[in-house]
Design an enzyme around this catalytic site. Sequence first.
Site, mmCIF file in Angstrom:
data_model
loop_
_atom_site.group_PDB
_atom_site.id
_atom_site.type_symbol
_atom_site.label_atom_id
_atom_site.label_comp_id
_atom_site.label_asym_id
_atom_site.label_seq_id
_atom_site.Cartn_x
_atom_site.Cartn_y
_atom_site.Cartn_z
ATOM 1 C CG ASN A 22 -1.932 1.102 1.221
ATOM 2 O OD1 ASN A 22 -1.593 2.249 0.992
ATOM 3 N ND2 ASN A 22 -3.183 0.754 1.475
ATOM 4 C CG HIS B 82 0.721 6.068 5.085
ATOM 5 N ND1 HIS B 82 -0.199 7.065 5.378
ATOM 6 C CD2 HIS B 82 0.187 4.918 5.552
ATOM 7 C CE1 HIS B 82 -1.226 6.533 6.015
ATOM 8 N NE2 HIS B 82 -1.020 5.238 6.130
ATOM 9 C CG HIS C 109 -8.293 4.220 1.055
ATOM 10 N ND1 HIS C 109 -8.541 4.074 2.409
ATOM 11 C CD2 HIS C 109 -9.478 4.633 0.528
ATOM 12 C CE1 HIS C 109 -9.798 4.378 2.676
ATOM 13 N NE2 HIS C 109 -10.383 4.748 1.548
ATOM 14 N NE ARG D 121 -9.443 8.735 4.371
ATOM 15 C CZ ARG D 121 -9.864 8.023 5.431
ATOM 16 N NH1 ARG D 121 -9.301 6.860 5.724
ATOM 17 N NH2 ARG D 121 -10.842 8.480 6.188
ATOM 18 N NE ARG E 215 -7.710 11.237 5.873
ATOM 19 C CZ ARG E 215 -8.185 10.846 7.045
ATOM 20 N NH1 ARG E 215 -7.449 10.093 7.854
ATOM 21 N NH2 ARG E 215 -9.398 11.206 7.427
ATOM 22 C CD GLU F 160 -7.016 -0.562 0.902
ATOM 23 O OE1 GLU F 160 -6.591 -1.637 1.350
ATOM 24 O OE2 GLU F 160 -6.801 0.536 1.451
ATOM 25 C CB THR G 89 -9.568 1.648 7.686
ATOM 26 O OG1 THR G 89 -9.407 2.340 6.447
ATOM 27 C CG2 THR G 89 -10.859 0.857 7.643
ATOM 28 C CD GLU H 292 -7.298 -6.322 2.696
ATOM 29 O OE1 GLU H 292 -6.394 -5.783 3.361
ATOM 30 O OE2 GLU H 292 -7.615 -5.961 1.547
ATOM 31 C CG HIS I 294 -5.896 -2.017 9.555
ATOM 32 N ND1 HIS I 294 -6.002 -0.921 8.730
ATOM 33 C CD2 HIS I 294 -5.963 -1.521 10.822
ATOM 34 C CE1 HIS I 294 -6.155 0.170 9.448
ATOM 35 N NE2 HIS I 294 -6.118 -0.164 10.725
#
Length: 243
Positions: free
Chosen positions: A6, A9, A42, A44, A48, A70, A101, A151, A191
């Site tokens: 992922n 970040h 993801h 969003r 963000r 996502e 999340t 998932e 996660h």
Amino acid sequence: MRLGVNIDHIATIRQARMTYEPDPVKGALIAQDAGADQITFHLREDRRHIQDEDVFRLRCTIKRIPLNMEMAPTEEMKKIAVEVKPERVTLVPEKREEITTEGGLDVVSMKDFLKDFVSELKSKGIDVALFIDPDADQIDASVYVGVDAVELHTGEYANAETEKRKMEELDRIKKASVYAKEKNLKVFAGHGLTYTNVQPVAAVPEIEELNIGHSIIANSVFWGLDEAVRKMKRLITQARTKL
């Protein structure tokens, strides 16, 4: 076992200064070359971290491995997904005030809505997974909705404060994995997984894919992204070879 990296970040760091670096697409290419089996991101609603432009650039750039988008189950996101056509969409819950999340999607309470939502995505050739808590009722609802995979949310396991609690959550993940597999669903997990807690989850036979972001990106500050991906991949491979 597949590793989905992922890249959210990387974009978080960029957005902290509203500048052009670090580039999450460049990070995706490095992760791909380091052995990632999938790039996860993801988009969003509050944008963000990952931005719309990133999504379209990823689609044009990442060709050797799949993209896993996502997203919240909203009309805006569905429209973008249909245009981008990632190999997979993973539907996740989303709250604007949350840091990350906080749990799985409550499929039980919205299964009729999700059934139509998922059907439209699948009609466009996109595989669909649901990010859910490791719970039998949520798995049954996921079967009803008609998704390809679930998932399992590993956050409770990752955040457990005692060894006893950690083992209880791991057992819950194992039981949910077996149950989902019996229901002919593909089983993924993710996660809060890190270099120190990933192996017990990676050793669950029914789980075929882990999606990991924060720990890999955080440690890339010290090791470089290439090595951070390779180390995680090695840990997962070691756990699987012990089965």
